[in-house]
Scaffold this motif. Structure first.
Motif, PDB file in Angstrom:
ATOM      1  N   LYS A  30     -84.496  19.969   5.789  1.00  0.00           N
ATOM      2  CA  LYS A  30     -84.494  18.748   4.988  1.00  0.00           C
ATOM      3  C   LYS A  30     -83.402  18.844   3.931  1.00  0.00           C
ATOM      4  CE  LYS A  30     -87.461  15.637   2.380  1.00  0.00           C
ATOM      5  NZ  LYS A  30     -86.337  15.196   1.533  1.00  0.00           N
ATOM      6  N   ALA A  31     -82.620  17.806   3.854  1.00  0.00           N
ATOM      7  CA  ALA A  31     -81.562  17.784   2.847  1.00  0.00           C
ATOM      8  C   ALA A  31     -82.196  17.800   1.467  1.00  0.00           C
ATOM      9  CB  ALA A  31     -80.702  16.537   3.017  1.00  0.00           C
ATOM     10  N   LYS A  32     -81.657  18.626   0.599  1.00  0.00           N
ATOM     11  CA  LYS A  32     -82.173  18.681  -0.774  1.00  0.00           C
ATOM     12  C   LYS A  32     -81.306  17.789  -1.636  1.00  0.00           C
ATOM     13  CE  LYS A  32     -83.853  23.329   0.021  1.00  0.00           C
ATOM     14  NZ  LYS A  32     -83.317  23.401   1.390  1.00  0.00           N
ATOM     15  N   GLY A  33     -81.845  16.639  -1.959  1.00  0.00           N
ATOM     16  CA  GLY A  33     -81.085  15.692  -2.773  1.00  0.00           C
ATOM     17  C   GLY A  33     -80.238  14.776  -1.912  1.00  0.00           C
ATOM     18  N   ASN A  34     -79.084  14.444  -2.416  1.00  0.00           N
ATOM     19  CA  ASN A  34     -78.203  13.477  -1.772  1.00  0.00           C
ATOM     20  C   ASN A  34     -77.702  13.966  -0.412  1.00  0.00           C
ATOM     21  OD1 ASN A  34     -75.187  12.639  -1.366  1.00  0.00           O
ATOM     22  ND2 ASN A  34     -76.190  10.981  -2.466  1.00  0.00           N
ATOM     23  N   LEU A  35     -77.906  13.127   0.590  1.00  0.00           N
ATOM     24  CA  LEU A  35     -77.579  13.505   1.966  1.00  0.00           C
ATOM     25  C   LEU A  35     -76.096  13.819   2.127  1.00  0.00           C
ATOM     26  CD1 LEU A  35     -79.249  13.606   4.657  1.00  0.00           C
ATOM     27  CD2 LEU A  35     -78.275  11.367   5.151  1.00  0.00           C
ATOM     28  N   LEU A  36     -75.268  12.933   1.627  1.00  0.00           N
ATOM     29  CA  LEU A  36     -73.824  13.116   1.780  1.00  0.00           C
ATOM     30  C   LEU A  36     -73.334  14.334   0.990  1.00  0.00           C
ATOM     31  CD1 LEU A  36     -71.655  11.717   3.386  1.00  0.00           C
ATOM     32  CD2 LEU A  36     -71.094  10.356   1.364  1.00  0.00           C
ATOM     33  N   GLY A  37     -73.959  14.539  -0.175  1.00  0.00           N
ATOM     34  CA  GLY A  37     -73.622  15.710  -0.985  1.00  0.00           C
ATOM     35  C   GLY A  37     -73.930  16.990  -0.231  1.00  0.00           C
ATOM     36  N   CYS A  38     -75.091  17.025   0.428  1.00  0.00           N
ATOM     37  CA  CYS A  38     -75.487  18.196   1.223  1.00  0.00           C
ATOM     38  C   CYS A  38     -74.506  18.392   2.372  1.00  0.00           C
ATOM     39  CB  CYS A  38     -76.892  18.019   1.784  1.00  0.00           C
ATOM     40  SG  CYS A  38     -78.171  18.078   0.527  1.00  0.00           S
ATOM     41  N   VAL A  93     -64.961  16.918  12.139  1.00  0.00           N
ATOM     42  CA  VAL A  93     -66.023  15.933  11.861  1.00  0.00           C
ATOM     43  C   VAL A  93     -67.370  16.630  11.965  1.00  0.00           C
ATOM     44  CG1 VAL A  93     -67.161  13.799  12.578  1.00  0.00           C
ATOM     45  CG2 VAL A  93     -64.685  14.021  12.819  1.00  0.00           C
ATOM     46  N   LEU A  94     -68.189  16.425  10.957  1.00  0.00           N
ATOM     47  CA  LEU A  94     -69.521  17.023  10.937  1.00  0.00           C
ATOM     48  C   LEU A  94     -70.587  15.943  11.047  1.00  0.00           C
ATOM     49  CD1 LEU A  94     -71.365  19.557  10.363  1.00  0.00           C
ATOM     50  CD2 LEU A  94     -71.264  18.875   7.962  1.00  0.00           C
ATOM     51  N   ILE A  95     -71.522  16.156  11.972  1.00  0.00           N
ATOM     52  CA  ILE A  95     -72.736  15.333  11.994  1.00  0.00           C
ATOM     53  C   ILE A  95     -73.825  16.199  11.379  1.00  0.00           C
ATOM     54  CG2 ILE A  95     -74.412  14.056  13.375  1.00  0.00           C
ATOM     55  CD1 ILE A  95     -72.296  13.766  15.556  1.00  0.00           C
ATOM     56  N   TYR A  96     -74.261  15.802  10.211  1.00  0.00           N
ATOM     57  CA  TYR A  96     -75.267  16.553   9.459  1.00  0.00           C
ATOM     58  C   TYR A  96     -76.605  15.855   9.661  1.00  0.00           C
ATOM     59  CZ  TYR A  96     -77.695  18.328   5.295  1.00  0.00           C
ATOM     60  OH  TYR A  96     -78.595  18.891   4.434  1.00  0.00           O
ATOM     61  N   PHE A  97     -77.584  16.603  10.153  1.00  0.00           N
ATOM     62  CA  PHE A  97     -78.860  15.993  10.531  1.00  0.00           C
ATOM     63  C   PHE A  97     -79.993  16.678   9.772  1.00  0.00           C
ATOM     64  CE2 PHE A  97     -81.743  15.150  14.528  1.00  0.00           C
ATOM     65  CZ  PHE A  97     -82.500  14.256  13.782  1.00  0.00           C
ATOM     66  N   SER A  98     -80.647  15.898   8.922  1.00  0.00           N
ATOM     67  CA  SER A  98     -81.800  16.376   8.164  1.00  0.00           C
ATOM     68  C   SER A  98     -83.056  16.055   8.976  1.00  0.00           C
ATOM     69  CB  SER A  98     -81.826  15.681   6.794  1.00  0.00           C
ATOM     70  OG  SER A  98     -83.027  15.979   6.124  1.00  0.00           O
ATOM     71  N   GLN A 104     -82.834  11.831   8.854  1.00  0.00           N
ATOM     72  CA  GLN A 104     -81.653  11.197   8.275  1.00  0.00           C
ATOM     73  C   GLN A 104     -80.409  11.963   8.700  1.00  0.00           C
ATOM     74  OE1 GLN A 104     -81.793   8.371   6.041  1.00  0.00           O
ATOM     75  NE2 GLN A 104     -83.816   8.362   6.981  1.00  0.00           N
ATOM     76  N   PHE A 105     -79.311  11.260   8.818  1.00  0.00           N
ATOM     77  CA  PHE A 105     -78.075  11.958   9.155  1.00  0.00           C
ATOM     78  C   PHE A 105     -76.895  11.388   8.373  1.00  0.00           C
ATOM     79  CE2 PHE A 105     -75.805   8.837  11.708  1.00  0.00           C
ATOM     80  CZ  PHE A 105     -76.824   7.962  12.068  1.00  0.00           C
ATOM     81  N   ALA A 106     -75.876  12.212   8.275  1.00  0.00           N
ATOM     82  CA  ALA A 106     -74.634  11.786   7.634  1.00  0.00           C
ATOM     83  C   ALA A 106     -73.489  12.305   8.482  1.00  0.00           C
ATOM     84  CB  ALA A 106     -74.538  12.351   6.221  1.00  0.00           C
ATOM     85  N   ILE A 107     -72.414  11.541   8.501  1.00  0.00           N
ATOM     86  CA  ILE A 107     -71.236  11.969   9.249  1.00  0.00           C
ATOM     87  C   ILE A 107     -70.091  12.108   8.265  1.00  0.00           C
ATOM     88  CG2 ILE A 107     -69.698  11.464  11.174  1.00  0.00           C
ATOM     89  CD1 ILE A 107     -71.895   9.514  12.127  1.00  0.00           C
ATOM     90  N   LEU A 108     -69.421  13.234   8.364  1.00  0.00           N
ATOM     91  CA  LEU A 108     -68.365  13.521   7.407  1.00  0.00           C
ATOM     92  C   LEU A 108     -67.111  13.932   8.161  1.00  0.00           C
ATOM     93  CD1 LEU A 108     -68.486  13.583   4.327  1.00  0.00           C
ATOM     94  CD2 LEU A 108     -68.764  16.051   4.483  1.00  0.00           C
ATOM     95  N   GLY A 109     -65.997  13.302   7.810  1.00  0.00           N
ATOM     96  CA  GLY A 109     -64.727  13.668   8.430  1.00  0.00           C
ATOM     97  C   GLY A 109     -63.800  14.263   7.384  1.00  0.00           C
ATOM     98  N   ASP A 110     -62.897  15.114   7.811  1.00  0.00           N
ATOM     99  CA  ASP A 110     -61.972  15.761   6.890  1.00  0.00           C
ATOM    100  C   ASP A 110     -60.832  14.806   6.501  1.00  0.00           C
ATOM    101  OD1 ASP A 110     -60.998  17.727   5.291  1.00  0.00           O
ATOM    102  OD2 ASP A 110     -60.676  19.194   6.886  1.00  0.00           O
TER     103      ASP A 110
END
Ligand code: CA
Ligand code: CA
Length: 148
Positions: A42-50, A69-74, A79-85
């Protein structure tokens, strides 16, 4: 219906993990970009921050073209977030991310988490391929294994 525990080690069964890794391999066959999936209980706090912290921790800012590119899945809250460099942000617009997010969400709402990740990974691979085509001397800069 499969009951899933929010445990990064066994949320997905072996066959499911294989499908996800296979999707990453297929996507990276089209692009020099590097795609990764990270599972968190479980993401602790803000999803994108994690997701940002994990991105750094996994060394994903170290690709040559800054195109990871990261697919971060809590898992617990689904919940999920996608982050690209940086290299990706310089090229693609917001619509790219919205497209990927909706592909994943469409499946996640049906509890099809593997299908959602597969669809998202495929979409990322195709879009990245336009901006970062794979070259014959491509290196797999970041392992395709699911991270946790
Ligand atoms: Ca590569
Ligand atoms: Ca890779």
């Amino acid at each position: 219906m499969v009951t899933r525990r929010a445990n990064p080690r066994n949320f997905f069964g072996r066959d499911e993990k294989d499908r996800i890794v296979h999707a990453i391999r297929q996507a990276e066959a089209k692009t020099s970009g590097e795609i990764r999936v990270y599972l968190e209980r479980k993401a602790k706090g803000n999803l994108l921050g994690c997701a940002k912290k994990v991105f750094e921790k996994l060394g994903m800012t170290k690709t040559k073209l800054r195109n990871g590119v990261l697919i971060y899945f809590s898992l617990l809250d689904r919940q999920f977030a996608i982050l690209g460099d940086q290299g990706i942000h310089d090229r693609v617009g917001d619509s790219f991310w919205h497209e990927v997010v909706s592909k994943i969400e469409n499946r996640f709402v049906q509890n099809d988490f593997v299908g959602g990740l597969e669809a998202g990974i495929q979409e990322i691979g195709e879009s990245l391929g336009k901006f970062f085509p794979r070259r014959s001397d491509d290196i797999d800069e970041l392992s395709n294994e699911i991270q946790q």
